[in-house]
Design a protein around this motif. Structure first.
Motif, PDB file in Angstrom:
ATOM      1  N   GLN A 194       4.980   7.804   3.378  1.00  0.00           N
ATOM      2  CA  GLN A 194       4.759   6.393   3.084  1.00  0.00           C
ATOM      3  C   GLN A 194       3.958   5.719   4.195  1.00  0.00           C
ATOM      4  O   GLN A 194       3.091   4.870   3.934  1.00  0.00           O
ATOM      5  CB  GLN A 194       6.111   5.694   2.911  1.00  0.00           C
ATOM      6  CG  GLN A 194       5.997   4.263   2.402  1.00  0.00           C
ATOM      7  CD  GLN A 194       5.439   4.188   1.000  1.00  0.00           C
ATOM      8  OE1 GLN A 194       5.864   4.935   0.121  1.00  0.00           O
ATOM      9  NE2 GLN A 194       4.482   3.295   0.772  1.00  0.00           N
ATOM     10  N   GLY A 195       4.208   6.091   5.468  1.00  0.00           N
ATOM     11  CA  GLY A 195       3.426   5.539   6.571  1.00  0.00           C
ATOM     12  C   GLY A 195       1.953   5.918   6.474  1.00  0.00           C
ATOM     13  O   GLY A 195       1.063   5.082   6.670  1.00  0.00           O
ATOM     14  N   GLU A 196       1.684   7.195   6.192  1.00  0.00           N
ATOM     15  CA  GLU A 196       0.296   7.627   6.031  1.00  0.00           C
ATOM     16  C   GLU A 196      -0.365   6.930   4.855  1.00  0.00           C
ATOM     17  O   GLU A 196      -1.532   6.523   4.925  1.00  0.00           O
ATOM     18  CB  GLU A 196       0.256   9.144   5.836  1.00  0.00           C
ATOM     19  CG  GLU A 196       0.728   9.941   7.042  1.00  0.00           C
ATOM     20  CD  GLU A 196       0.719  11.431   6.777  1.00  0.00           C
ATOM     21  OE1 GLU A 196       0.264  11.822   5.673  1.00  0.00           O
ATOM     22  OE2 GLU A 196       1.161  12.207   7.643  1.00  0.00           O
ATOM     23  N   LEU A 197       0.394   6.773   3.767  1.00  0.00           N
ATOM     24  CA  LEU A 197      -0.151   6.110   2.582  1.00  0.00           C
ATOM     25  C   LEU A 197      -0.507   4.651   2.876  1.00  0.00           C
ATOM     26  O   LEU A 197      -1.574   4.168   2.474  1.00  0.00           O
ATOM     27  CB  LEU A 197       0.852   6.193   1.429  1.00  0.00           C
ATOM     28  CG  LEU A 197       0.442   5.518   0.115  1.00  0.00           C
ATOM     29  CD1 LEU A 197      -0.824   6.150  -0.437  1.00  0.00           C
ATOM     30  CD2 LEU A 197       1.574   5.607  -0.896  1.00  0.00           C
ATOM     31  N   ASP A 198       0.353   3.950   3.588  1.00  0.00           N
ATOM     32  CA  ASP A 198       0.075   2.552   3.923  1.00  0.00           C
ATOM     33  C   ASP A 198      -1.147   2.434   4.838  1.00  0.00           C
ATOM     34  O   ASP A 198      -1.972   1.527   4.678  1.00  0.00           O
ATOM     35  CB  ASP A 198       1.295   1.928   4.605  1.00  0.00           C
ATOM     36  CG  ASP A 198       2.480   1.809   3.661  1.00  0.00           C
ATOM     37  OD1 ASP A 198       2.261   1.854   2.427  1.00  0.00           O
ATOM     38  OD2 ASP A 198       3.626   1.694   4.147  1.00  0.00           O
ATOM     39  N   SER A 199      -1.271   3.354   5.799  1.00  0.00           N
ATOM     40  CA  SER A 199      -2.426   3.314   6.700  1.00  0.00           C
ATOM     41  C   SER A 199      -3.731   3.549   5.952  1.00  0.00           C
ATOM     42  O   SER A 199      -4.712   2.821   6.133  1.00  0.00           O
ATOM     43  CB  SER A 199      -2.256   4.374   7.803  1.00  0.00           C
ATOM     44  OG  SER A 199      -3.395   4.410   8.646  1.00  0.00           O
ATOM     45  N   LEU A 200      -3.758   4.558   5.099  1.00  0.00           N
ATOM     46  CA  LEU A 200      -4.971   4.841   4.335  1.00  0.00           C
ATOM     47  C   LEU A 200      -5.294   3.716   3.363  1.00  0.00           C
ATOM     48  O   LEU A 200      -6.467   3.382   3.139  1.00  0.00           O
ATOM     49  CB  LEU A 200      -4.811   6.154   3.573  1.00  0.00           C
ATOM     50  CG  LEU A 200      -4.728   7.428   4.439  1.00  0.00           C
ATOM     51  CD1 LEU A 200      -4.517   8.645   3.555  1.00  0.00           C
ATOM     52  CD2 LEU A 200      -5.972   7.593   5.291  1.00  0.00           C
ATOM     53  N   THR A 201      -4.255   3.110   2.801  1.00  0.00           N
ATOM     54  CA  THR A 201      -4.492   1.993   1.880  1.00  0.00           C
ATOM     55  C   THR A 201      -5.116   0.813   2.613  1.00  0.00           C
ATOM     56  O   THR A 201      -6.033   0.158   2.090  1.00  0.00           O
ATOM     57  CB  THR A 201      -3.164   1.568   1.227  1.00  0.00           C
ATOM     58  OG1 THR A 201      -2.596   2.696   0.544  1.00  0.00           O
ATOM     59  CG2 THR A 201      -3.390   0.451   0.234  1.00  0.00           C
ATOM     60  N   ALA A 202      -4.656   0.541   3.827  1.00  0.00           N
ATOM     61  CA  ALA A 202      -5.247  -0.544   4.618  1.00  0.00           C
ATOM     62  C   ALA A 202      -6.707  -0.238   4.963  1.00  0.00           C
ATOM     63  O   ALA A 202      -7.573  -1.126   4.913  1.00  0.00           O
ATOM     64  CB  ALA A 202      -4.427  -0.764   5.887  1.00  0.00           C
ATOM     65  N   GLN A 203      -7.009   1.016   5.318  1.00  0.00           N
ATOM     66  CA  GLN A 203      -8.391   1.386   5.625  1.00  0.00           C
ATOM     67  C   GLN A 203      -9.291   1.222   4.402  1.00  0.00           C
ATOM     68  O   GLN A 203     -10.411   0.724   4.509  1.00  0.00           O
ATOM     69  CB  GLN A 203      -8.439   2.831   6.125  1.00  0.00           C
ATOM     70  CG  GLN A 203      -7.734   3.061   7.446  1.00  0.00           C
ATOM     71  CD  GLN A 203      -7.802   4.509   7.893  1.00  0.00           C
ATOM     72  OE1 GLN A 203      -8.704   5.256   7.516  1.00  0.00           O
ATOM     73  NE2 GLN A 203      -6.848   4.920   8.705  1.00  0.00           N
TER      74      GLN A 203
END
Length: 344
Positions: A194-203
């Protein structure tokens, strides 16, 4: 006889089967040929452009699917840069953009007015917006850059989809977990995903914003002024000289004010150094005078002792002389007495 009858019946059966097969084969062959004759004229002839990509195809990425980040800068000269900056702001709002930063510097005696804006306008309206800036002032320079970020956008999109699928599977595992160990392991994995997903979504969201809105830096300055040719007559020369003198005095006063603290600092340092040097010199002089005084005292004591010795010797000599004289006198008196006695 029975064997012969069975053999004859078998031969008749084979003959009938072969005849039926030939009729079906002929019918299928004829229908196949008729179908081929019907379909063949509908096939178009091969074209010279066969196999070439369709118009607008760029090797898998069409023009509409390309992702570009547009940046640029525009230099404008105007009589009133502050007013021109307001006009640019209005034009940005008209096209549906926004102003990220705006810096204005009013004119003074020593500086000219100027304004700098960083604006974001829709990418598909960038060229039209730049063309419209000619109504604000004289455009002296235009620079734009288009950076293709299609691969970066597709990579982020694919990674987001894969992580989203992994998160969904982990949530299903958590829902069906039967023991605490499996539940804890699934929750830890879900937290990381979920952390990786949120980071990529922000990018991806930031990249989408850059693609949707182009970034332009607009600098607005005043018209170029003609250089001053200097005084043209005697009185103008006097006035110019007076102004130069006043400016020099102002600079001198400012320099003096800046130098006073440094002068006090230098005087303090000099006083400390002078005190240290003076103390060292006094210490050296005191050390040199001490042996000399000691030597003088020793010499005086020696002279005193020598004088005392000489006095003692003189006293002894005088005593010795006095004793000898007494003895001599006594001897003379004795001799005289003897002679007198003899005379009698």
């Amino acid at each position: 006889m029975r064997k012969l009858a069975v053999l004859v019946i078998g031969l008749l059966g084979v003959t009938l089967l072969v005849g039926c097969g030939d009729e079906k084969g002929g019918d299928s062959t004829g229908s196949g040929r008729s179908n081929m004759a019907t379909i063949a004229p509908m096939a178009p002839p091969p074209s010279l452009r066969e196999g070439s990509p369709a118009k607008g195809d760029t090797g898998g990425n069409t023009v509409e699917s390309r992702k570009e980040v547009i940046t640029g800068s525009v230099d404008i000269t105007a009589g009133d840069p502050i007013k021109a900056a307001g006009q640019v702001t209005d034009r940005v709002r008209e096209v549906g953009g926004r102003v990220d930063s705006r810096t204005e510097q009013p004119g003074t005696d020593d500086t000219d007015p100027e304004a700098t804006l960083t604006v974001r306008v829709p990418a598909d309206k960038t060229d039209k917006f730049i063309d419209g800036l000619s109504g604000v002032g004289r455009v002296t320079r235009i620079s734009t850059n288009r950076d293709d970020v299609t691969m970066q956008w597709e990579d982020l999109d694919a990674r987001i989809k894969a992580l989203q699928a992994s998160v969904d599977r982990l949530r299903a595992l958590i829902a069906g977990a039967t023991n605490t160990a499996d539940l804890i392991a699934a929750e830890q994995a879900l937290s990381n995903r979920q952390g990786e997903l949120d980071s990529l979504t922000a990018q991806k969201r930031h990249l989408d914003d850059q693609v949707a809105l182009s970034t332009l830096t607009i600098e607005i300055t005043t018209e170029d002024k003609k250089s001053d040719a200097g005084p043209s007559n005697f009185w103008d020369g006097i006035v110019s000289g007076w102004h130069s003198l006043v400016d020099w005095l102002k600079d001198a006063v400012v320099f003096t004010g800046k130098a006073i603290p440094w002068l006090g600092f230098v005087v303090a340092i000099g006083a400390v150094v002078w005190g240290v040097v003076r103390g060292v010199r006094r210490a050296r002089k005191g050390g040199a005078a001490s042996p000399e005084s000691t030597g003088g005292s020793d010499a005086s004591a020696a002279l005193v002792r020598a004088g005392a010795t000489a006095a003692e010797g003189a006293d002894a000599g005088m005593s010795a002389g006095t004793g000898a004289g007494a003895d001599t006198a006594k001897g003379t008196d004795k001799a005289k007495g003897t002679d007198t006695a003899k005379g009698h």
